[in-house]
Design a protein around this motif. Structure first.
Motif, short mmCIF file in Angstrom:
data_model
loop_
_atom_site.label_atom_id
_atom_site.label_comp_id
_atom_site.label_asym_id
_atom_site.label_seq_id
_atom_site.Cartn_x
_atom_site.Cartn_y
_atom_site.Cartn_z
N THR A 19 0.83 -1.21 0.00
CA THR A 19 0.00 0.00 0.00
C THR A 19 0.86 1.26 0.00
OG1 THR A 19 -1.76 -1.16 1.18
CG2 THR A 19 -1.80 1.25 1.25
N CYS A 20 1.88 1.26 0.87
CA CYS A 20 2.78 2.42 0.93
C CYS A 20 3.55 2.59 -0.39
CB CYS A 20 3.74 2.27 2.10
SG CYS A 20 2.94 2.35 3.73
N ALA A 21 3.94 1.50 -1.00
CA ALA A 21 4.71 1.57 -2.25
C ALA A 21 3.89 2.16 -3.38
CB ALA A 21 5.22 0.18 -2.62
N ILE A 22 2.67 1.68 -3.54
CA ILE A 22 1.86 2.20 -4.65
C ILE A 22 1.40 3.62 -4.39
CG2 ILE A 22 -0.40 1.36 -3.84
CD1 ILE A 22 -0.98 0.60 -6.75
N ALA A 23 1.21 3.95 -3.09
CA ALA A 23 0.85 5.34 -2.76
C ALA A 23 2.00 6.27 -3.11
CB ALA A 23 0.50 5.44 -1.28
N ALA A 24 3.23 5.81 -2.88
CA ALA A 24 4.41 6.63 -3.18
C ALA A 24 4.54 6.88 -4.68
CB ALA A 24 5.66 5.95 -2.63
N THR A 25 4.29 5.86 -5.52
CA THR A 25 4.44 6.03 -6.97
C THR A 25 3.35 6.91 -7.56
OG1 THR A 25 3.19 4.01 -7.41
CG2 THR A 25 5.59 3.81 -7.20
N HIS A 26 2.23 7.07 -6.84
CA HIS A 26 1.13 7.89 -7.36
C HIS A 26 1.00 9.22 -6.63
CE1 HIS A 26 -0.05 4.07 -9.14
NE2 HIS A 26 -0.94 4.73 -9.92
N ALA A 40 -2.80 5.63 5.25
CA ALA A 40 -2.67 5.74 6.71
C ALA A 40 -3.73 4.89 7.41
CB ALA A 40 -2.79 7.20 7.13
N PHE A 41 -4.98 4.95 6.88
CA PHE A 41 -6.06 4.16 7.46
C PHE A 41 -5.79 2.65 7.31
CE2 PHE A 41 -9.97 1.79 6.46
CZ PHE A 41 -10.61 1.87 7.71
N ALA A 42 -5.40 2.23 6.12
CA ALA A 42 -5.17 0.81 5.84
C ALA A 42 -4.02 0.25 6.68
CB ALA A 42 -4.91 0.61 4.35
N THR A 77 -11.16 -10.01 5.98
CA THR A 77 -10.44 -10.23 4.72
C THR A 77 -11.29 -9.78 3.53
OG1 THR A 77 -9.25 -12.11 5.67
CG2 THR A 77 -9.34 -11.97 3.27
N GLY A 78 -12.57 -10.15 3.56
CA GLY A 78 -13.46 -9.75 2.47
C GLY A 78 -13.62 -8.23 2.39
N VAL A 79 -13.80 -7.58 3.56
CA VAL A 79 -13.98 -6.12 3.59
C VAL A 79 -12.72 -5.40 3.11
CG1 VAL A 79 -14.34 -4.14 5.11
CG2 VAL A 79 -15.72 -6.21 5.42
N LEU A 80 -11.55 -5.81 3.64
CA LEU A 80 -10.30 -5.17 3.23
C LEU A 80 -10.02 -5.40 1.75
CD1 LEU A 80 -7.97 -5.87 6.31
CD2 LEU A 80 -8.89 -3.67 5.55
N SER A 81 -10.40 -6.57 1.24
CA SER A 81 -10.19 -6.85 -0.19
C SER A 81 -11.02 -5.89 -1.04
CB SER A 81 -10.58 -8.30 -0.51
OG SER A 81 -9.76 -9.19 0.20
N LEU A 82 -12.29 -5.72 -0.69
CA LEU A 82 -13.15 -4.82 -1.45
C LEU A 82 -12.65 -3.37 -1.38
CD1 LEU A 82 -16.68 -6.25 -0.53
CD2 LEU A 82 -15.58 -6.27 -2.79
N VAL A 83 -12.28 -2.94 -0.16
CA VAL A 83 -11.83 -1.56 0.02
C VAL A 83 -10.52 -1.33 -0.74
CG1 VAL A 83 -11.02 0.14 1.70
CG2 VAL A 83 -13.02 -1.27 2.22
N SER A 84 -9.59 -2.28 -0.61
CA SER A 84 -8.29 -2.14 -1.29
C SER A 84 -8.47 -2.16 -2.80
CB SER A 84 -7.34 -3.27 -0.85
OG SER A 84 -7.06 -3.18 0.53
N LEU A 85 -9.38 -3.02 -3.30
CA LEU A 85 -9.63 -3.09 -4.74
C LEU A 85 -10.22 -1.77 -5.23
CD1 LEU A 85 -9.74 -4.72 -7.37
CD2 LEU A 85 -12.00 -5.53 -6.66
N ILE A 131 -12.98 -12.16 -5.29
CA ILE A 131 -13.34 -10.74 -5.38
C ILE A 131 -12.34 -9.96 -6.21
CG2 ILE A 131 -13.59 -8.61 -4.03
CD1 ILE A 131 -14.73 -10.33 -1.75
N VAL A 132 -11.07 -10.12 -5.90
CA VAL A 132 -10.04 -9.26 -6.47
C VAL A 132 -9.63 -9.72 -7.87
CG1 VAL A 132 -7.73 -8.30 -6.17
CG2 VAL A 132 -9.24 -8.63 -4.19
#
Length: 621
Positions: A19-26, A40-42, A77-85, A131-132
């Motif tokens: 999460t931190c890596a992709i946030a940094a590239t964007h 930060a939330f994740a 796991t299901g909730v975090l997967s949907l939110v992250s996706l 899901i993902v």
């Protein structure tokens, strides 16, 4: 749970890093709320969940608690997967082709990590994958970009392969857990069998002593008390010998069943071996209360037991010792209870004896006697007195009984019953027996040829083929006619090992030595031994002589003498102390008499001086 505890924190760590890596590239393309707020939330949620899993104690969790944790993890796991996706899809709209490719890689890597880390929770792993991956593949296929389409194809096959591997690994894991559970159950069953007596179903000796050691540590640590009791079936061996091992096993099984009725969370019962049982009282109360409880056990085990149309009565005696007064060590406490049991069998059969200071003093005396036996010159300090046996028909002394005497320079005069018992306990009885026998044989050479010698053997002597052989050798070496010798045996000696005793008796009689059964009538099996063994004489116990004035006592004496006459055995009356007893025993037809009226035990010189006299009262010391 234990396996998941190792993997799930790793999954949250991978998710945080990705999460931190992709946030940094964007960070230069997407708004701050997208590149800073969500990561930060994740990451915060991931850290909290990782810490939660690290603090779990699977070994203390109930099945219901474990199921709740697994359900919560699956939902999270299901909730975090949907939110992250959803977040990844938002980022996909920013940046150039490299940043978009990074989003695809982020999603794919996160799913692969989830599959690997959730191997032992396949429902959650399949949920993430469904899901993902399905969403990612759909987006790539509809992008119109040939590269993303190729990526979708690759991801599809990789996902299928990983799902297959996940399924295989989970099945192998389930099989492993099942085999471990089976092995654990078998191990527990084996451990239980190792601690259980197969005949009675009670805990066995090993289990008993494990609990005893635990009690001495736990109760001793808090300054408490508990009690140890030992119970023994008084007449089990005669039942076993008379009716066979099947009857004996039935008696033991029934005794175990009755004893088990006394067990609860404060009373542990066990079979220690043979016909001996042990009881641990966690809360014995005062001494009187503990004795009442143990006497209730004795009364229960004394009740007749039905077997094959018969009623078998074994009887039961007990010994009781309390911690810490009787001892603080398991072995010491057990020995004290065993000593109390021995006291019960000697003086109060059918009851329970509490180990006391009096018994402790007796043990000290016995130890002193054992120590003295090992350190003194027994040959110089032990001597023999002789008590004459009168033939009432001829008025002559035909036999003398050798009785050991020991004057210790440190202990003084030690009673024979005390030092003989001590010699048996410390393993010196064979040495003492042969030493006294050689002295008696040497004295016998000085007696008139028509006077025989009677000598007592210990139960341990008769059970030892080496000692029996040494006795035969000593008699032969002495030059004394073996036919002048009579060896006296007690029922105890026969009970110890009947087959060995019979073999020893046959060997001794083959030499010409006569065999007498001493204290006849005091045991429960004496009559059975009379017709099963090649005996020559029966010595009627002095307790019958003392009661012969009663009708019952006189009838018993007459019955025993009739038995002797019918079997061709010599009957010898012991303990004749009055003229009235002498007259009565002669009226019953008893020819051989022994007792203080005839003569007390005396040194050889005094015996030789009195032998020529005709009247028996002149032999009295």
């Amino acid at each position: 749970m234990s396996e998941l505890q190792k993997q799930i924190p790793t999954l949250y760590g991978v998710l945080s890093v990705n999460t931190c890596a992709i946030a940094a590239t964007h960070s230069g393309y997407a708004p701050g709320i997208v590149t800073m707020g969500f990561p930060a939330f994740a990451v915060s949620i991931s850290l909290l969940r990782a810490v939660h899993w690290l603090r779990l104690r699977p070994e203390t969790m109930t099945e219901a608690e474990a199921i709740r944790q697994l359900l919560l993890t699956t939902v999270m796991t299901g909730v975090l997967s949907l939110v992250s996706l959803a977040w990844a899809m938002v980022l996909h709209g920013y940046g150039g082709p490299y940043e978009q490719a990074h989003v695809v890689i982020f999603i794919a890597v996160t799913v692969i990590a989830s599959i690997n880390c959730l191997t032992h929770l396949p429902v959650a792993a399949f949920l993430v994958t469904g899901i993902v991956m399905s969403t990612l593949i759909l987006i790539c296929l509809t992008s119109g970009n040939a590269v993303f389409v190729a990526i979708a194809v690759n991801i599809t096959f990789v996902t299928m392969a990983m799902v297959r591997v996940l399924s295989n690994n989970y099945r192998a894991f389930v099989a492993l857990v099942a085999s471990e559970a089976t092995a654990t159950r078998l191990s527990e069953d084996n451990a239980k069998l190792a601690l259980t007596d197969s005949l009675t179903g009670l805990p066995n000796r090993r289990h008993f002593f494990q609990d005893l050691e635990d009690l001495t540590v736990t109760v001793g640590g808090r300054g408490g008390i508990f009690a140890l009791a030992i119970f023994d079936l008084d007449q089990f061996k005669p039942i076993n010998d008379t009716y066979g091992h099947t009857a004996g096993d039935h008696v033991l099984a029934e005794a175990g069943r009755r004893l088990a009725a006394f067990a609860d969370d404060k009373v542990m019962v066990a079979r220690l071996g043979g016909d001996e049982f042990g009881v641990l009282l966690h809360d014995p109360g005062d001494p009187e209360e503990a004795i009442r409880f143990c006497n209730a056990i004795c009364e229960t085990l004394q009740q007749p037991i039905a077997w094959g149309g018969l009623w078998l009565t074994g009887g039961c005696s007990g010994g009781l010792a309390k911690f810490p007064r009787a001892g603080r060590e398991p072995a010491t406490l057990f020995d004290r209870a065993d000593y109390a049991l021995y006291h019960s069998k000697l003086y109060c059969r059918g009851e329970t004896t509490l180990f006391s200071q009096e018994h402790e003093d007796a043990i000290r005396v016995e130890r002193a006697v054992e120590t003295a036996l090992r350190s003194v010159d027994l040959d110089a300090e032990m001597r023999i007195h002789y008590q004459p046996i009168l033939d009432t028909e001829t008025g002559r002394i035909t036999l003398v009984e050798a009785l050991a005497r020991w004057m210790s320079p440190t202990l003084g005069q030690v009673p024979p019953d005390r030092f003989i018992a001590a010699a048996e306990r410390c393993g010196m009885i064979h040495h003492v027996t042969l030493l006294l026998l050689r002295k008696a044989l040497a004295d016998c050479a000085l007696l008139p040829p028509d006077v025989g010698l009677s000598f007592n053997l210990s139960a341990h002597d008769l059970a030892s083929p080496e000692t029996v052989a040494a006795i035969v050798g000593a008699v032969r070496k002495s030059g004394i006619d073996p036919r002048r010798m009579t060896l006296e045996l007690t029922e105890t000696a026969l009970l110890r090992d009947f087959d060995q005793a019979k073999e020893a008796i046959v060997a001794l009689r083959a030499l010409g030595i006569k065999i007498a059964l001493d204290d006849f009538g005091t045991g429960y099996s004496s009559l059975g031994y009379v017709h099963r063994l090649p005996l020559d004489k029966i010595k009627i116990d002095r307790s019958f002589i003392a009661a012969m004035d009663s009708d019952v006592g006189g009838s018993v004496i007459a019955t025993i003498l009739n038995l002797c006459e019918n079997l061709g055995l010599d009957g010898i009356a012991e303990g004749v102390e009055t003229e009235g007893q002498m007259a009565a025993i002669r009226r019953h037809g008893c020819r051989l008499v022994q007792g203080y009226l005839v003569g007390k035990p005396m040194p050889l010189a005094e015996l030789l001086a009195g032998l020529p006299r005709a009247e028996p009262h002149l032999l009295r010391a």
